[in-house]
Scaffold this motif. Structure first.
Motif, PDB file in Angstrom:
ATOM      1  N   THR A 173      27.022 -16.614  11.527  1.00 42.81           N
ATOM      2  CA  THR A 173      28.436 -16.867  11.804  1.00 42.81           C
ATOM      3  C   THR A 173      28.510 -17.530  13.170  1.00 42.81           C
ATOM      4  O   THR A 173      27.610 -17.346  14.008  1.00 42.81           O
ATOM      5  CB  THR A 173      29.251 -15.562  11.826  1.00 42.81           C
ATOM      6  OG1 THR A 173      28.749 -14.742  12.891  1.00 42.81           O
ATOM      7  CG2 THR A 173      29.125 -14.808  10.520  1.00 42.81           C
ATOM      8  N   THR A 174      29.564 -18.285  13.385  1.00 42.14           N
ATOM      9  CA  THR A 174      29.672 -19.040  14.642  1.00 42.14           C
ATOM     10  C   THR A 174      29.615 -18.120  15.850  1.00 42.14           C
ATOM     11  O   THR A 174      28.888 -18.384  16.819  1.00 42.14           O
ATOM     12  CB  THR A 174      30.995 -19.828  14.652  1.00 42.14           C
ATOM     13  OG1 THR A 174      31.032 -20.652  13.488  1.00 42.14           O
ATOM     14  CG2 THR A 174      31.095 -20.689  15.898  1.00 42.14           C
ATOM     15  N   SER A 175      30.358 -17.011  15.776  1.00 50.33           N
ATOM     16  CA  SER A 175      30.430 -16.140  16.953  1.00 50.33           C
ATOM     17  C   SER A 175      29.074 -15.530  17.277  1.00 50.33           C
ATOM     18  O   SER A 175      28.684 -15.438  18.448  1.00 50.33           O
ATOM     19  CB  SER A 175      31.469 -15.041  16.733  1.00 50.33           C
ATOM     20  OG  SER A 175      31.092 -14.223  15.643  1.00 50.33           O
ATOM     21  N   VAL A 176      28.335 -15.118  16.243  1.00 48.22           N
ATOM     22  CA  VAL A 176      27.030 -14.491  16.490  1.00 48.22           C
ATOM     23  C   VAL A 176      26.033 -15.520  17.012  1.00 48.22           C
ATOM     24  O   VAL A 176      25.255 -15.247  17.935  1.00 48.22           O
ATOM     25  CB  VAL A 176      26.506 -13.808  15.210  1.00 48.22           C
ATOM     26  CG1 VAL A 176      25.057 -13.358  15.386  1.00 48.22           C
ATOM     27  CG2 VAL A 176      27.374 -12.616  14.857  1.00 48.22           C
TER      28      VAL A 176
ATOM     29  N   VAL B  85      26.697 -18.283  18.639  1.00 54.77           N
ATOM     30  CA  VAL B  85      27.072 -18.624  20.024  1.00 54.77           C
ATOM     31  C   VAL B  85      26.612 -17.519  20.972  1.00 54.77           C
ATOM     32  O   VAL B  85      26.036 -17.786  22.037  1.00 54.77           O
ATOM     33  CB  VAL B  85      28.604 -18.842  20.131  1.00 54.77           C
ATOM     34  CG1 VAL B  85      29.048 -18.864  21.595  1.00 54.77           C
ATOM     35  CG2 VAL B  85      29.000 -20.136  19.446  1.00 54.77           C
ATOM     36  N   ALA B  86      26.852 -16.269  20.581  1.00 58.37           N
ATOM     37  CA  ALA B  86      26.440 -15.138  21.430  1.00 58.37           C
ATOM     38  C   ALA B  86      24.924 -15.102  21.598  1.00 58.37           C
ATOM     39  O   ALA B  86      24.411 -14.833  22.689  1.00 58.37           O
ATOM     40  CB  ALA B  86      26.925 -13.825  20.822  1.00 58.37           C
TER      41      ALA B  86
ATOM     42  N   HIS C 277      32.517 -23.518  21.918  1.00 60.63           N
ATOM     43  CA  HIS C 277      31.161 -23.010  21.676  1.00 60.63           C
ATOM     44  C   HIS C 277      30.176 -23.392  22.786  1.00 60.63           C
ATOM     45  O   HIS C 277      29.512 -22.537  23.354  1.00 60.63           O
ATOM     46  CB  HIS C 277      30.622 -23.469  20.308  1.00 60.63           C
ATOM     47  CG  HIS C 277      31.565 -23.217  19.181  1.00 60.63           C
ATOM     48  ND1 HIS C 277      32.267 -22.039  19.049  1.00 60.63           N
ATOM     49  CD2 HIS C 277      31.951 -24.006  18.145  1.00 60.63           C
ATOM     50  CE1 HIS C 277      33.040 -22.095  17.972  1.00 60.63           C
ATOM     51  NE2 HIS C 277      32.876 -23.279  17.397  1.00 60.63           N
TER      52      HIS C 277
ATOM     53  N   ASP D  14      30.839 -21.608  25.986  1.00 57.94           N
ATOM     54  CA  ASP D  14      30.390 -20.199  26.013  1.00 57.94           C
ATOM     55  C   ASP D  14      28.877 -20.097  26.145  1.00 57.94           C
ATOM     56  O   ASP D  14      28.364 -19.166  26.756  1.00 57.94           O
ATOM     57  CB  ASP D  14      30.835 -19.486  24.731  1.00 57.94           C
ATOM     58  CG  ASP D  14      32.335 -19.258  24.714  1.00 57.94           C
ATOM     59  OD1 ASP D  14      32.910 -19.067  25.807  1.00 57.94           O
ATOM     60  OD2 ASP D  14      32.931 -19.272  23.618  1.00 57.94           O
TER      61      ASP D  14
ATOM     62  N   GLN E 281      29.156  -8.078  22.486  1.00 58.46           N
ATOM     63  CA  GLN E 281      29.527  -9.365  21.894  1.00 58.46           C
ATOM     64  C   GLN E 281      29.858  -9.228  20.412  1.00 58.46           C
ATOM     65  O   GLN E 281      30.593 -10.039  19.862  1.00 58.46           O
ATOM     66  CB  GLN E 281      28.389 -10.367  22.086  1.00 58.46           C
ATOM     67  CG  GLN E 281      28.269 -10.853  23.521  1.00 58.46           C
ATOM     68  CD  GLN E 281      26.994 -11.622  23.783  1.00 58.46           C
ATOM     69  OE1 GLN E 281      26.011 -11.437  23.081  1.00 58.46           O
ATOM     70  NE2 GLN E 281      27.001 -12.449  24.808  1.00 58.46           N
ATOM     71  N   ASN E 282      29.321  -8.191  19.788  1.00 55.80           N
ATOM     72  CA  ASN E 282      29.625  -7.957  18.373  1.00 55.80           C
ATOM     73  C   ASN E 282      30.785  -6.990  18.185  1.00 55.80           C
ATOM     74  O   ASN E 282      30.970  -6.429  17.104  1.00 55.80           O
ATOM     75  CB  ASN E 282      28.380  -7.443  17.648  1.00 55.80           C
ATOM     76  CG  ASN E 282      27.380  -8.553  17.379  1.00 55.80           C
ATOM     77  OD1 ASN E 282      27.654  -9.489  16.638  1.00 55.80           O
ATOM     78  ND2 ASN E 282      26.225  -8.490  18.025  1.00 55.80           N
TER      79      ASN E 282
END
Lengths: 317, 349
Positions: A7-10, A12-13, A146, A149, B234-235
């Protein structure tokens, strides 16, 4: 399950974590690369990192006790000063006394490990948290979706580490000092006949290497906000390996540090999301070290190290 | 004869390094002085008896005596026992390397220490070899449940799942995001018990809560624990917990990120007075007192002792400074009572 990772958020993190994770390795490895290009191997990077980390932590632990000098900049400068002092010690051992570099480096490591352990127990005791460096979002660049971050929302030492890559590249390849570093690392006798003060150049390289190793320790403390005995847990030795990984070039060192950071952060994310667990979790934890070994084996067959690496220079010999 | 300056230098460096390392890791005598320097010293000297003399206790533990976690729990406990009876205490800490611990265990036994506490499940192998050589010395080993059938080895363990369960129910109530994060070391021993209990408690409180568990495969890597905590945050995790001595790395990022923290092994409030909600504290003194009474009676081992909420060996210590809802904290007592009376089952353990 794997869909949770993609997923984009994961992602990116994970990438942002890789950039952050790589920072102490990058700082220490950049300094070690400069030293090795001049012909000086320093296996004491880990010990210098520990000393830098403890110094920064100790200054930040009780900032009011230091009066006007208790600020963040003082903590970092104090770590740098300790790194320079350890550099002078190492230079005396290797350049003046011509001690065998591998053994001397291990001595520095053991000294750093023991000294910080002792000082921590006697001067601090309980591992109390400090106020470390906060992330700074770079205006405009930090707002790029993205990418902002991942690359532009870190603390100042992270930015400094990556800025140092082109700076050191230019220094090594485009300045007289850099040319001399390469010369004394390849054929110190020839450099000497051309009037280059071999030991002075090597002293400069050692000081740069130790200062950056101490800064790497400070970066670690400022990111974790804590110090504990043996905080670095082998990072200094990995930094030495990354120099070989990067073929003694700052860009290559950065690539190695980022790859190491990326694998580490990916493994952490996979475990955090429950995608790998149990025995697989234990196996994936070895991935960063395993990758480093594999790449080192491949790289070491293709690229030669500086010819005079670990060879002391004595013009009277 | 010409003196070799390199040889002299290397000898100097080696001596310096050894000196620094030795000082840093605390040998028994040095640590004993330190441990004895507080209230314990006063009690031991004041109660000095001419007849039997103090019971000599040697502790061998993997991390620092003040790690706010596993090692500190046993050091604090022995000091607590020393408040009630005469003890002569020595500590060898920082023995992550099992061979170092084995040397310390054998050294204490050879020195005539009455009770040698090998505080680490990884020390079982050497203990099994050493204990038969010293039949007049009592050995205690934990966390473990195996005495190897030896008459001078006692084992001690902890139902860490019980406090984990209580912390889990609290965490699920305090979480606004419905995501909890756990930073574990290696999936063994009391760490696994605690984590399993925490997950069970959280799920019992709120079946919809998500508990992300990350065993970082290290008891000592602070930086990795820090990044693991960052990954949890972050999650979406807003409440974290963890066990073992590397969790200081996780607490270092939990507080600044605005997350709450639940501790175990020792009271971890000093790590975050404004965000550590509660800690499960191991009071090993409960089983140590029993163990020492057995030694006084001439029985040196063979028993397995367990810390539980029932016997008072486990205590949940709360921190008002974290600002958690008081009704939630008050409700934790009902959970504790339920575990004690058996109406709540925390795990299969």
């Amino acid at each position: 399950m794997w869909s949770d990772f993609f997923t984009t958020s994961v992602i990116v993190a994970t990438l942002a974590s890789a950039v952050r994770f790589a920072t102490p390795f990058l700082l220490a490895a950049l300094g070690e690369a400069v030293g090795q290009r001049s012909g000086v191997l320093n296996l004491g990077v880990e010990g210098v990192m520990l000393c830098g980390a403890f110094t920064a932590y100790y200054v930040r632990l009780n900032p009011s006790g230091w009066g006007w000098a208790g600020g963040m900049a003082t903590a970092i400068l104090a770590a740098l000063a300790v790194g320079l002092c350890m550099g002078l010690l190492y230079a005396w051992m290797t350049l003046v006394m011509h001690a065998e570099q591998g053994i001397s480096g291990i001595g520095i490591f053991l000294f750093g490990l023991g000294a910080t352990d002792l000082l921590f127990q006697k001067q601090v005791g309980v591992p109390l948290p400090i106020s470390g460096l906060r992330p700074i979002r770079i205006p405009l660049l930090g707002d790029i979706p993205h990418v902002g971050d991942i690359l532009f929302n870190h603390n100042v030492l992270v930015y400094l580490a990556y800025v140092l890559v082109p700076v050191i590249t230019l220094m090594v390849n485009r300045t007289t000092f850099g040319l001399n570093i390469r010369a004394v690392g390849e054929t110190p006798e020839a450099a000497d006949t051309l009037g280059v003060n071999v030991n002075l150049i090597r002293l400069g390289a050692i000081l740069i290497g130790n200062a950056l190793a101490a800064l790497a320790g400070a970066a670690l403390v400022m990111n974790t906000n804590i110090f504990q005995q043996n905080l670095t847990a082998g990072q200094g030795f990995i930094a030495v390996a990354l120099v070989y990984f990067g073929a003694w070039r700052p860009g290559g060192v950065m690539a190695g540090a980022l790859l190491f950071g990326l694998v580490s952060s990916t493994v952490l994310q996979l475990k955090t999301l429950g995608i790998v667990s149990g025995a697989a979790s234990a196996l994936t934890a070895m991935a960063p070290a395993l990758l480093t070994i594999v790449v080192l084996v491949i790289v070491s067959r293709r690229i030669g190290q500086p010819s005079a690496l670990t060879r002391p220079f004595d013009r009277n010999a | 004869m010409k003196r070799n300056p390199i040889g002299v230098l290397l000898a100097l460096i080696a001596a310096l390094a050894l000196l620094a390392s030795a000082c840093g890791s605390d040998d028994g005598a040095d640590s004993a002085d330190e441990v004895d320097s507080g209230d314990t010293a006063e009690s031991t000297s004041a109660e000095s008896s001419a007849s039997a003399g103090p019971l000599r206790v040697g502790i061998v533990a993997p991390s620092a005596s003040n790690d706010l976690a596993f090692t500190q729990s046993i050091v604090d406990a022995v000091n607590a026992v020393a408040g009630d009876r005469e003890l002569d205490i020595a500590v060898t800490d920082g023995t992550f390397i099992v061979e170092d611990a084995a040397a310390a265990i054998r050294g204490y036994a050879a020195d005539g220490v009455d009770l040698v506490i090998a505080h680490g499940s990884q020390y079982g192998g050497p203990l099994q070899e050493i204990a038969p050589d010293f039949p007049d010395t009592a050995f205690a080993w934990g966390t473990a449940v195996d005495t190897f059938g030896l008459p001078n080895v006692a084992a001690y363990t902890v139902r860490a799942d019980q406090g984990g369960y209580v912390n889990g129910t609290l965490a699920a109530q305090l979480s606004e995001s419905g995501v909890l994060g756990v930073v574990g070391p290696i999936e063994v021993g009391d760490a696994k018990l605690y984590v399993d209990g925490f997950v069970a408690g959280a799920k019992a409180q709120d079946p919809n809560v998500t508990v992300n568990v990350n065993y970082i495969e290290s008891f000592s890597d602070v930086a990795l624990a820090s990044e693991a905590a960052t990954a949890h945050i972050q999650n979406g995790a807003d409440v974290l917990t963890g066990t073992a001595q590397m969790v200081v790395g996780a607490t270092g990022v939990a507080g600044p990120a605005g997350a709450l923290w639940f501790g175990t092994q020792s009271n971890q409030t000093p790590l975050g007075p404004d965000f550590v909600v509660a800690s499960q504290v191991y009071h090993w003194e409960v089983v140590l007192s029993e163990m020492m009474a057995e030694i006084d009676a001439g029985t040196f081992g063979g028993e397995v002792y367990t810390l539980t909420l029932e016997n008072g060996g486990l205590v949940i210590e709360f921190n008002d400074g974290a600002g958690a809802d008081s009704s939630v904290i008050d409700g934790a007592q009902a959970t504790i009572d339920g575990i004690i009376d058996g109406s709540i089952t925390t795990s299969d353990g």
